[in-house]
Design an enzyme around this catalytic site. Structure first.
Site, PDB file in Angstrom:
ATOM      1  N   HIS A 292      71.421  30.164  29.504  1.00 39.59           N
ATOM      2  CA  HIS A 292      71.863  28.834  29.068  1.00 39.59           C
ATOM      3  C   HIS A 292      73.135  28.988  28.230  1.00 39.59           C
ATOM      4  CE1 HIS A 292      72.073  24.998  27.032  1.00 39.59           C
ATOM      5  NE2 HIS A 292      71.323  24.524  28.012  1.00 39.59           N
TER       6      HIS A 292
ATOM      7  N   SER B 263      74.086  15.995  30.329  1.00 41.32           N
ATOM      8  CA  SER B 263      74.026  14.546  30.081  1.00 41.32           C
ATOM      9  C   SER B 263      73.493  13.750  31.273  1.00 41.32           C
ATOM     10  CB  SER B 263      75.401  14.022  29.634  1.00 41.32           C
ATOM     11  OG  SER B 263      75.797  14.637  28.416  1.00 41.32           O
TER      12      SER B 263
ATOM     13  N   ASN C 143      64.421  20.719  29.413  1.00 39.59           N
ATOM     14  CA  ASN C 143      64.696  21.788  28.446  1.00 39.59           C
ATOM     15  C   ASN C 143      64.659  21.164  27.055  1.00 39.59           C
ATOM     16  OD1 ASN C 143      65.747  23.803  26.829  1.00 39.59           O
ATOM     17  ND2 ASN C 143      67.810  23.744  27.723  1.00 39.59           N
TER      18      ASN C 143
ATOM     19  N   GLU D  13      75.799  23.922  34.838  1.00 44.47           N
ATOM     20  CA  GLU D  13      75.868  23.088  33.640  1.00 44.47           C
ATOM     21  C   GLU D  13      77.245  23.238  32.997  1.00 44.47           C
ATOM     22  OE1 GLU D  13      71.761  22.158  31.932  1.00 44.47           O
ATOM     23  OE2 GLU D  13      72.321  24.099  31.132  1.00 44.47           O
TER      24      GLU D  13
ATOM     25  N   LYS E 171      64.810  22.484  24.248  1.00 48.28           N
ATOM     26  CA  LYS E 171      65.602  23.218  23.244  1.00 48.28           C
ATOM     27  C   LYS E 171      64.767  23.367  21.961  1.00 48.28           C
ATOM     28  CE  LYS E 171      69.723  21.594  25.523  1.00 48.28           C
ATOM     29  NZ  LYS E 171      71.147  21.300  25.481  1.00 48.28           N
TER      30      LYS E 171
ATOM     31  N   GLU F  44      74.117  27.697  25.611  1.00 48.38           N
ATOM     32  CA  GLU F  44      73.920  27.845  24.156  1.00 48.38           C
ATOM     33  C   GLU F  44      73.549  29.285  23.814  1.00 48.38           C
ATOM     34  OE1 GLU F  44      71.160  24.578  23.805  1.00 48.38           O
ATOM     35  OE2 GLU F  44      72.811  23.206  24.291  1.00 48.38           O
TER      36      GLU F  44
ATOM     37  N   GLY G 103      74.986  17.687  26.231  1.00 49.77           N
ATOM     38  CA  GLY G 103      74.742  17.017  24.955  1.00 49.77           C
ATOM     39  C   GLY G 103      75.901  16.161  24.478  1.00 49.77           C
TER      40      GLY G 103
HETATM   41  P1  PGA Z   1      71.722  17.592  27.965  1.00 50.38           P
HETATM   42  O1  PGA Z   1      71.406  19.168  28.039  1.00 50.38           O
HETATM   43  O2  PGA Z   1      70.923  16.947  29.069  1.00 50.38           O
HETATM   44  O3  PGA Z   1      71.254  17.163  26.606  1.00 50.38           O
HETATM   45  O4  PGA Z   1      73.186  17.437  28.160  1.00 50.38           O
HETATM   46  C1  PGA Z   1      71.308  19.836  29.261  1.00 50.38           C
HETATM   47  C2  PGA Z   1      71.027  21.293  29.015  1.00 50.38           C
HETATM   48  O5  PGA Z   1      71.578  21.869  28.063  1.00 50.38           O
HETATM   49  O6  PGA Z   1      70.265  21.922  29.763  1.00 50.38           O
END
Ligand code: PGA
Length: 256
Positions: A100, A217, A13, A172, A15, A102, A178
């Protein structure tokens, strides 16, 4: 509940990262690395505006294409700024991420809207990747199971269990996204097993075949121990999907 028939899926992803110029070498390295692997499905989800270019670079390779979101509105119409599932299909997408964290936290995606996006994606022949997960506060208050269950239930209510025959769920935990703070394999496995049990209570066959990804992460260094858990069938990768070496290390860990 271990099912050898579930092929691991590693989804990148991106983003809102990258550039047109930077995407091509990244893709070429990923494609070259993935071509040496067996027993793992690999997917990249670039920003919408790069989909066409990425699709042309991926053409004929084993790496699949997905979007990071999709409009909840299935038909064409006056929805300024929205992208319909059929348009994504047109541009070579096979998957669409929906819900997601976010999107949920920053862009007002409610459980109901996420369910509508899930249905819109499936209606156009895309496989939705439904993201669920609790915040740190919810985990500390012992609400993890209830939060995740209600996020899954909202889609079950709208789409029915049969829809999960052609869907992926990504667990998640918001506190792991992140942050560099990964859920332990045991923490993740516990939630994955609960998700699968919830689906199994309605349809054991669909539950046994359902791909449940972990995201938050994931890195080359922790991927193998997460992927070794019975109910973790792959990863949704943010930060580590932006560098070919990091992403390929995770793909390698999933490869069989
Ligand atoms: P990350 O993000 O691997 O940077 O923690 C995962 C995600 O948001 O899908």
């Amino acid at each position: 509940m271990s099912e050898p028939t579930r092929t691991p899926l590693i989804a990148g992803n991106w983003k809102m990262n990258g550039s047109l110029a930077g995407s091509e070498p990244l893709l070429r390295e990923i494609v070259a690395g993935v071509s040496e692997l067996t027993g793992v499905d690999v997917l990249v989800c670039p920003p919408y505006v790069y989909l066409q270019s990425v699709a042309s670079w991926l053409g004929g390779t084993a790496v699949r294409l997905g979007s990071q979101d999709v409009s909840e509105h299935a038909g064409a119409g006056a929805f300024t700024g929205e992208i319909a599932a059929a348009m994504l299909k047109d541009f070579g997408c096979d998957y669409a991420i929906v819900g997601h964290s976010e999107r949920r936290a920053l862009f007002g995606d409610t459980d109901e809207r996420v369910a509508a996006k899930f249905l819109a994606a499936q209606g156009a022949g895309l496989t939705p990747i439904l993201c669920v997960g609790e915040t740190l506060e919810q985990r500390e208050q012992g609400q993890t199971q209830a939060v995740v269950a209600s996020q899954v239930q909202a889609v079950l209510d709208a789409a029915g269990v049969a829809a999960f025959a052609n869907a992926v769920i990504a667990y998640e935990p918001v506190w792991a996204i992140g942050t560099g703070r990964t859920a332990t394999p045991e923490q993740a496995q516990e939630v994955h097993a609960e998700i699968r049990a919830m689906i199994a209570a309605l349809d054991a066959t669909i539950a046994a075949q359902l791909t449940v990804l972990y995201g938050g992460s994931v890195k080359g260094a922790n991927a193998a121990e997460l992927l070794a858990m019975d109910d973790i069938d792959g990863g949704l990768i943010g930060g580590a999907s932006l560098k070919a070496d990091d992403f390929l290390a995770i793909c390698r860990a999933a490869s069989r």
